[in-house]
Motif scaffolding. Sequence first.
Motif, PDB file in Angstrom:
ATOM      1  N   THR A 206       7.504   6.097 -12.143  1.00 53.61           N
ATOM      2  CA  THR A 206       6.857   6.890 -11.097  1.00 53.61           C
ATOM      3  C   THR A 206       7.877   7.685 -10.280  1.00 53.61           C
ATOM      4  O   THR A 206       7.500   8.513  -9.459  1.00 53.61           O
ATOM      5  N   ARG A 207       9.160   7.429 -10.500  1.00 53.08           N
ATOM      6  CA  ARG A 207      10.202   8.209  -9.812  1.00 53.08           C
ATOM      7  C   ARG A 207      10.481   9.514 -10.545  1.00 53.08           C
ATOM      8  O   ARG A 207      10.637  10.562  -9.918  1.00 53.08           O
ATOM      9  N   THR A 208      10.530   9.436 -11.863  1.00 56.11           N
ATOM     10  CA  THR A 208      10.929  10.612 -12.645  1.00 56.11           C
ATOM     11  C   THR A 208       9.814  11.165 -13.530  1.00 56.11           C
ATOM     12  O   THR A 208       9.898  12.304 -14.001  1.00 56.11           O
TER      13      THR A 208
ATOM     14  N   GLU B 117       2.030   8.678  -2.660  1.00 48.93           N
ATOM     15  CA  GLU B 117       2.536   7.817  -1.588  1.00 48.93           C
ATOM     16  C   GLU B 117       1.907   8.241  -0.267  1.00 48.93           C
ATOM     17  O   GLU B 117       2.216   9.321   0.264  1.00 48.93           O
ATOM     18  N   PRO B 118       0.999   7.436   0.279  1.00 52.36           N
ATOM     19  CA  PRO B 118       0.281   7.829   1.492  1.00 52.36           C
ATOM     20  C   PRO B 118       1.171   8.141   2.699  1.00 52.36           C
ATOM     21  O   PRO B 118       0.896   9.087   3.437  1.00 52.36           O
ATOM     22  N   GLU B 119       2.232   7.364   2.899  1.00 52.80           N
ATOM     23  CA  GLU B 119       3.060   7.558   4.092  1.00 52.80           C
ATOM     24  C   GLU B 119       3.898   8.822   4.023  1.00 52.80           C
ATOM     25  O   GLU B 119       4.044   9.543   5.017  1.00 52.80           O
ATOM     26  N   THR B 120       4.458   9.112   2.865  1.00 48.76           N
ATOM     27  CA  THR B 120       5.354  10.256   2.742  1.00 48.76           C
ATOM     28  C   THR B 120       4.643  11.511   2.235  1.00 48.76           C
ATOM     29  O   THR B 120       5.148  12.624   2.407  1.00 48.76           O
TER      30      THR B 120
ATOM     31  N   GLY C 272       0.792  -1.219   0.000  1.00 55.93           N
ATOM     32  CA  GLY C 272       0.000   0.000   0.000  1.00 55.93           C
ATOM     33  C   GLY C 272       0.823   1.267   0.000  1.00 55.93           C
ATOM     34  O   GLY C 272       0.324   2.340   0.376  1.00 55.93           O
ATOM     35  N   THR C 273       2.084   1.175  -0.450  1.00 54.29           N
ATOM     36  CA  THR C 273       2.972   2.340  -0.374  1.00 54.29           C
ATOM     37  C   THR C 273       2.727   3.359  -1.476  1.00 54.29           C
ATOM     38  O   THR C 273       3.131   4.515  -1.348  1.00 54.29           O
ATOM     39  N   GLY C 274       2.075   2.959  -2.567  1.00 55.35           N
ATOM     40  CA  GLY C 274       1.824   3.878  -3.669  1.00 55.35           C
ATOM     41  C   GLY C 274       0.468   3.633  -4.305  1.00 55.35           C
ATOM     42  O   GLY C 274       0.020   2.493  -4.423  1.00 55.35           O
ATOM     43  N   ILE C 275      -0.203   4.714  -4.702  1.00 63.64           N
ATOM     44  CA  ILE C 275      -1.514   4.628  -5.336  1.00 63.64           C
ATOM     45  C   ILE C 275      -1.478   5.415  -6.641  1.00 63.64           C
ATOM     46  O   ILE C 275      -0.971   6.538  -6.685  1.00 63.64           O
TER      47      ILE C 275
END
Length: 331
Positions: free
Chosen positions: A194-196, A152-155, A136-139
């Motif tokens: 999704t990083r860049t 990213e819900p956590e960050t 669940g780290t990315g949506i």
Amino acid sequence: MLHRRSFKTTLLLAFFSVLLSACSVPETEPEERWLHAEDGAYAADISPNGEYSVVSGVDNGINVWHNKDNKLLFHWQHQSEGNNLVLAIHISADNKFVVTSDREAFALWSIESGEPVGFWRIDESTIRDVAVTNNGTGILVGRSNGKVMYFEPETGRRLEFLGHQERINSVDISPNGEYALTGGNDYVAYLWSTRTGQIIHTFTHSSRISSVTLDDEGRFAFTADSKQGAKIWNAQTGAQMSNLQYIARQKIFTDAVFSADGKYLLTGSPSRNIYLWDVKNGEQVDEWKVAAKEGTRPATAVVYAVGFVDKKTILSESSSGLAEMWTIEHE
């Protein structure tokens, strides 16, 4: 703007067009059948291991089922009691998290605890489709204005992909959250980081993209348009591997999933049909027809989700509210 607190709305048009043009599939009888939504369903997804189904019922919110014993594990309400308008659902590849969405908000849930993780509302345009990573780290959220958001819900990190020129119809994401596959009305599907936000591969079609799917093992990408283009690509090189072989002028896909061994692609449709395809040559190797939704004239149902239970068994969830288990006859 995003406020804290997987849509398929094109299915109606697709449904009528397929009724007119699709080839007939013989009636088939499932090995087992269970009622998962009494008054029918708006959306559904099946976990990659076939263990869970998450179903958005017309009148009873969202239900999480354990398929091995057909046990209702959890009952969720996306926003509040009353009208349920959840039209997109996606279960993470590790079978642990679920993202649900109506047109204006999305929610993250834990399958292990049954508890909500977060709820977010979007003001700008409407949500078309969603996907979630392992843990669940990315949506991933595809919208009607052509923008795709990775969140990213956590960050709280958010990246907007602006490569598309028209509305998004379908999105998928790699289990590790590194890669997104998105398709829209601009006739193009993009595999991007999704990083860049950089485009890795461009998959071009002759009409609007209606469905995209990434293989969880990173081997393949599937993109389908609204006419006769349904293609399997090498996700590493971007080269086309096969084009699904069918004679209909138009074939719409509502869900697609690759088998764990990489040999097959399983697809659902808005006209009751499920097909099994050979990944290498695109040939159809098996087919089934789900039960029609009660009271529909002509008798039909939308296949919202398909999944592999094992090498010889598949599962489907449809607008009839029924889960149906089928045997693969092809050797």
